[in-house]
Design a protein around this motif. Structure first.
Motif, short mmCIF file in Angstrom:
data_model
loop_
_atom_site.label_atom_id
_atom_site.label_comp_id
_atom_site.label_asym_id
_atom_site.label_seq_id
_atom_site.Cartn_x
_atom_site.Cartn_y
_atom_site.Cartn_z
N ALA A 100 0.83 -1.21 0.00
CA ALA A 100 0.00 0.00 0.00
C ALA A 100 0.86 1.26 0.00
O ALA A 100 0.46 2.29 -0.56
CB ALA A 100 -0.93 -0.01 1.20
N TYR B 105 3.65 1.64 -1.58
CA TYR B 105 4.03 1.85 -2.97
C TYR B 105 2.84 2.33 -3.80
O TYR B 105 2.99 3.15 -4.71
CB TYR B 105 4.57 0.55 -3.56
CG TYR B 105 5.92 0.13 -3.04
CD1 TYR B 105 7.09 0.61 -3.61
CD2 TYR B 105 6.03 -0.77 -1.98
CE1 TYR B 105 8.33 0.22 -3.15
CE2 TYR B 105 7.26 -1.16 -1.50
CZ TYR B 105 8.42 -0.67 -2.09
OH TYR B 105 9.64 -1.05 -1.61
N GLN B 106 1.65 1.81 -3.47
CA GLN B 106 0.46 2.18 -4.24
C GLN B 106 0.06 3.63 -4.01
O GLN B 106 -0.64 4.21 -4.85
CB GLN B 106 -0.69 1.23 -3.89
CG GLN B 106 -0.48 -0.18 -4.42
CD GLN B 106 -1.53 -1.16 -3.96
OE1 GLN B 106 -2.11 -0.99 -2.88
NE2 GLN B 106 -1.80 -2.17 -4.76
N LYS B 107 0.50 4.21 -2.90
CA LYS B 107 0.25 5.64 -2.69
C LYS B 107 1.02 6.48 -3.71
O LYS B 107 0.62 7.58 -4.06
CB LYS B 107 0.67 6.04 -1.27
CG LYS B 107 -0.27 5.54 -0.19
CD LYS B 107 0.19 6.04 1.17
CE LYS B 107 -0.75 5.55 2.27
NZ LYS B 107 -0.31 6.01 3.62
N ARG C 40 2.18 5.00 -6.78
CA ARG C 40 1.68 4.55 -8.08
C ARG C 40 0.48 3.63 -7.83
O ARG C 40 0.66 2.44 -7.58
CB ARG C 40 2.77 3.83 -8.86
CG ARG C 40 2.31 3.38 -10.24
CD ARG C 40 3.43 2.62 -10.95
NE ARG C 40 2.95 2.06 -12.19
CZ ARG C 40 3.52 2.24 -13.37
NH1 ARG C 40 4.59 3.01 -13.47
NH2 ARG C 40 3.04 1.67 -14.45
N PRO C 41 -0.73 4.15 -7.89
CA PRO C 41 -1.92 3.36 -7.55
C PRO C 41 -2.09 2.09 -8.37
O PRO C 41 -2.68 1.12 -7.89
CB PRO C 41 -3.07 4.34 -7.80
CG PRO C 41 -2.46 5.69 -7.65
CD PRO C 41 -1.06 5.55 -8.18
N SER C 42 -1.62 2.08 -9.60
CA SER C 42 -1.81 0.90 -10.46
C SER C 42 -0.87 -0.25 -10.13
O SER C 42 -1.05 -1.36 -10.64
CB SER C 42 -1.63 1.29 -11.93
OG SER C 42 -0.30 1.76 -12.16
N ALA C 43 0.13 0.01 -9.29
CA ALA C 43 1.08 -1.06 -8.93
C ALA C 43 0.35 -2.16 -8.18
O ALA C 43 -0.46 -1.90 -7.29
CB ALA C 43 2.21 -0.50 -8.10
N ASN C 44 0.67 -3.40 -8.49
CA ASN C 44 -0.07 -4.52 -7.90
C ASN C 44 0.87 -5.70 -7.68
O ASN C 44 1.50 -6.18 -8.60
CB ASN C 44 -1.22 -4.94 -8.82
CG ASN C 44 -2.04 -6.06 -8.21
OD1 ASN C 44 -2.23 -6.10 -7.00
ND2 ASN C 44 -2.53 -6.95 -9.05
N VAL D 259 5.86 -4.20 -7.69
CA VAL D 259 6.32 -2.96 -7.05
C VAL D 259 7.84 -2.95 -6.91
O VAL D 259 8.49 -1.91 -7.03
CB VAL D 259 5.65 -2.74 -5.67
CG1 VAL D 259 4.15 -2.60 -5.83
CG2 VAL D 259 6.00 -3.83 -4.67
#
Length: 201
Positions: A151, A153-155, A157-161, A166
């Protein structure tokens, strides 16, 4: 260094480089576009100098001592010692190939080739593989759940999964660039050091 060197001089030089690396390790800088627990420091530089000047064994010794000193002074409170483990492996990925290649080809081309190989190894093996298989599972087990880590990292780059994604997007390029920048510094200061330690094999 390419001449026979006494054990006492080897130990004294390695000790001095270890002290320099330990001090540099406490001088941490935040990294833009990265989670807050990832920092930039330049403690790898003395490790590289030890490896190319005294051989890869010195690079390993300097790396080991600076990690132990950092753990003893700061303790394992911040990352549970996992950060030190990650940094240790990152440094080894650089100092071992660079030291071995420079030993086989002791000139500026050998130095650049060794540091290039070391930076690539560090980015792929440490920034991606070792992080995915060892470091982040340890974080997940002892510190933060994996979803909380991802999460962070998603802050950015939101599309990272997913963990591997990541790490491939963030950690692998950062680790490579960090090692490459420090390697460039090592090459730049190699000329002033030439009369003392380099290009004499």
């Amino acid at each position: 260094m390419n001449k026979k060197i006494s054990r006492s001089k080897w130990l004294a030089t390695s000790a001095l480089l270890s002290a320099m690396a330990s001090v540099l390790m406490f001088w941490e800088l935040p990294v833009p576009l990265m989670p807050p627990f990832i920092k930039l420091d330049f403690s790898l530089l003395p490790c590289i100098i030890g490896s190319i000047a005294l051989g890869p064994t010195s690079g390993i010794v300097v790396t080991t001592i600076k990690e132990l000193i950092h753990l003893m002074i700061r303790g394992a409170s911040s990352t549970g010692g996992v950060g030190n483990l990650a940094d240790y492996f990152t440094c080894l990925c650089v100092v071992i190939p660079s030291g071995l290649i420079y030993k086989l080809k002791p000139n500026i081309k050998g130095l650049i080739a060794g540091l290039t190989v070391g930076s690539i190894c560090s980015g792929v093996l440490s920034g991606l593989v070792f992080n995915a298989l060892v470091v982040y599972p340890l974080y997940d087990k002892f510190m933060l759940p994996m979803q909380q880590i991802i999460a962070m990292y998603q802050k950015i780059r939101p599309s990272a999964n997913g963990l591997w994604e990541v790490l491939a997007i963030f950690n692998m390029p950062f680790t490579f660039l960090k090692c490459a920048i420090i390697s460039i510094i090592a090459v730049c200061i190699s000329k002033p050091l030439e009369r003392y330690v380099l290009y004499r094999r």
